[in-house]
Design a protein around this motif. Structure first.
Motif, PDB file in Angstrom:
ATOM      1  N   UNK A 275      -1.594  -3.651  10.900  1.00  0.00           N
ATOM      2  CA  UNK A 275      -1.974  -2.869   9.719  1.00  0.00           C
ATOM      3  C   UNK A 275      -0.762  -2.581   8.825  1.00  0.00           C
ATOM      4  N   UNK A 276       0.410  -2.483   9.418  1.00  0.00           N
ATOM      5  CA  UNK A 276       1.622  -2.335   8.619  1.00  0.00           C
ATOM      6  C   UNK A 276       1.853  -3.583   7.769  1.00  0.00           C
ATOM      7  N   UNK A 277       1.626  -4.758   8.373  1.00  0.00           N
ATOM      8  CA  UNK A 277       1.796  -6.017   7.638  1.00  0.00           C
ATOM      9  C   UNK A 277       0.726  -6.173   6.561  1.00  0.00           C
ATOM     10  N   UNK A 278      -0.505  -5.818   6.890  1.00  0.00           N
ATOM     11  CA  UNK A 278      -1.579  -5.914   5.906  1.00  0.00           C
ATOM     12  C   UNK A 278      -1.334  -4.955   4.739  1.00  0.00           C
ATOM     13  N   UNK A 279      -0.818  -3.770   5.049  1.00  0.00           N
ATOM     14  CA  UNK A 279      -0.518  -2.789   4.011  1.00  0.00           C
ATOM     15  C   UNK A 279       0.493  -3.370   3.018  1.00  0.00           C
ATOM     16  N   UNK A 280       1.518  -4.023   3.541  1.00  0.00           N
ATOM     17  CA  UNK A 280       2.532  -4.648   2.677  1.00  0.00           C
ATOM     18  C   UNK A 280       1.948  -5.819   1.904  1.00  0.00           C
ATOM     19  N   UNK A 281       1.088  -6.609   2.544  1.00  0.00           N
ATOM     20  CA  UNK A 281       0.478  -7.762   1.885  1.00  0.00           C
ATOM     21  C   UNK A 281      -0.388  -7.329   0.712  1.00  0.00           C
ATOM     22  N   UNK A 282      -1.245  -6.335   0.932  1.00  0.00           N
ATOM     23  CA  UNK A 282      -2.171  -5.900  -0.122  1.00  0.00           C
ATOM     24  C   UNK A 282      -1.425  -5.309  -1.316  1.00  0.00           C
ATOM     25  N   UNK A 283      -0.401  -4.502  -1.058  1.00  0.00           N
ATOM     26  CA  UNK A 283       0.311  -3.878  -2.175  1.00  0.00           C
ATOM     27  C   UNK A 283       1.134  -4.911  -2.939  1.00  0.00           C
ATOM     28  N   UNK A 284       1.642  -5.927  -2.236  1.00  0.00           N
ATOM     29  CA  UNK A 284       2.399  -6.976  -2.910  1.00  0.00           C
ATOM     30  C   UNK A 284       1.484  -7.785  -3.825  1.00  0.00           C
ATOM     31  N   UNK A 285       0.308  -8.151  -3.315  1.00  0.00           N
ATOM     32  CA  UNK A 285      -0.649  -8.875  -4.138  1.00  0.00           C
ATOM     33  C   UNK A 285      -1.111  -8.054  -5.323  1.00  0.00           C
ATOM     34  N   UNK A 286      -1.357  -6.764  -5.105  1.00  0.00           N
ATOM     35  CA  UNK A 286      -1.804  -5.886  -6.184  1.00  0.00           C
ATOM     36  C   UNK A 286      -0.753  -5.790  -7.284  1.00  0.00           C
ATOM     37  N   UNK A 287       0.487  -5.584  -6.900  1.00  0.00           N
ATOM     38  CA  UNK A 287       1.544  -5.465  -7.897  1.00  0.00           C
ATOM     39  C   UNK A 287       1.729  -6.775  -8.658  1.00  0.00           C
ATOM     40  N   UNK A 288       1.595  -7.895  -7.962  1.00  0.00           N
ATOM     41  CA  UNK A 288       1.701  -9.185  -8.631  1.00  0.00           C
ATOM     42  C   UNK A 288       0.630  -9.361  -9.700  1.00  0.00           C
TER      43      UNK A 288
END
Length: 303
Positions: A275-288
């Motif tokens: 979930x830590x990795x997914x949290x980083x993945x989702x926020x990175x995609x969102x910011x992009x």
């Protein structure tokens, strides 16, 4: 053209490589692997290829190796963009910024290993990583616009107010992301051990504490969610002739919701790595995606 196909593949590969670097950085942080190679850089415990069997060593070494590959791809892509898209000012600017951010990201990572860094600088490292990814994502977007058959440059008919809304939303998102990184690097992820309450209270007690740090991040994230929803509603009402905007915002909303859900599961599972990795993945995609909206808004503003 065959060269254009390779150009597109390289741009996508560079963006994907930087995304992997971001996620591996999260993996390094959350597995305690930051000093898996000791205080040595670029060597790992004094070796080119480590022989230690400790998993933290191989996680850190893999992160460095992937970062090196990503840096090479970014530099090659920047040179190609400078030559192939010399008349596209956005592309040239992003080529420079992509190289700058990938090396600044590497420098901050090196500094954290060699000299040690404060939680503020470590949080900033993640923020710089997002800018690095976004630069390469925007390059890939432009390359596809310029080289795909029948593709055309997207310039939505935006009012200046919506352009500024995208810009301010992007800046605010960066602040929220920074607050999240600060939560992690101040070890405040479990400052509140339940949700939606904070340790059984509506407001954390005491306010100046690890619980207060996480509570502030929750509040900022809630404001962000509401902002994205309102922006999507406005685009659906006022820009029906620009469906690309609503599509990007709809996907962005999904990523924000997934980010919130993964954040809740981080608390409920006591910081499970997935979930830590997914949290980083989702926020990175969102910011992009937000940076794409900002770029599209600036195109209309400058036209």
């Amino acid at each position: 053209m065959k060269k254009d196909r390779y150009f597109r593949l390289l741009s996508l590969a560079a963006a994907a490589a930087v995304l992997i670097v971001v996620l591996m950085g999260t993996l390094v942080t959350n597995t305690g692997s930051a000093y898996g190679c000791g205080h040595n850089w670029p060597l790992c415990n004094g070796q080119v290829i480590p022989t230690a069997q400790v998993h933290q060593t191989w996680i850190e070494f893999s992160h460095r190796a992937v970062s090196g590959i990503a840096s090479i791809l970014v530099v090659i892509l920047a040179i190609w963009v400078w030559i192939r898209l010399k008349n596209v000012w956005e592309a040239r600017f992003l080529a420079i910024s992509s190289v700058f951010f990938i090396f600044l990201q590497a420098f901050l990572g090196m500094g954290a290993v060699v000299w040690g860094q404060s939680s503020v600088v470590l949080a900033l490292h993640f923020g710089i990583s997002l800018l690095s990814f976004s630069s390469n994502l925007l390059i890939a977007f432009i390359v596809c616009e310029e080289t795909l058959p029948r593709a055309r440059r997207i310039i939505p008919p935006l009012h200046n107010g919506m352009t500024w809304n995208f810009i301010l939303l992007g800046i605010y998102t960066y602040i929220v992301i920074y607050s999240g990184a600060f939560v992690r690097h101040t070890e405040s992820s479990l400052g509140c051990t339940d949700f939606p309450l904070c340790n059984g209270h509506v407001f954390p007690e005491p306010l100046i504490s690890k619980a207060g740090v996480q509570y502030l991040h929750r509040l900022l994230a809630l404001i962000l969610l509401v902002w994205v929803i309102l922006t999507l509603v406005r685009c659906l009402r006022n820009y029906q002739n620009a469906p690309s905007l609503s599509t990007i915002l709809f996907v962005s909303l999904i990523l924000v919701l997934l980010q919130a859900v993964s954040g809740i599961f981080i608390i409920e599972t006591k910081m499970a790595l997935i979930f830590l990795l997914l949290h980083a993945l989702f926020v990175t995609g969102f910011f992009g995606l937000l940076t794409i909206l900002v770029m599209l808004g600036l195109r209309h503003y400058k036209r």
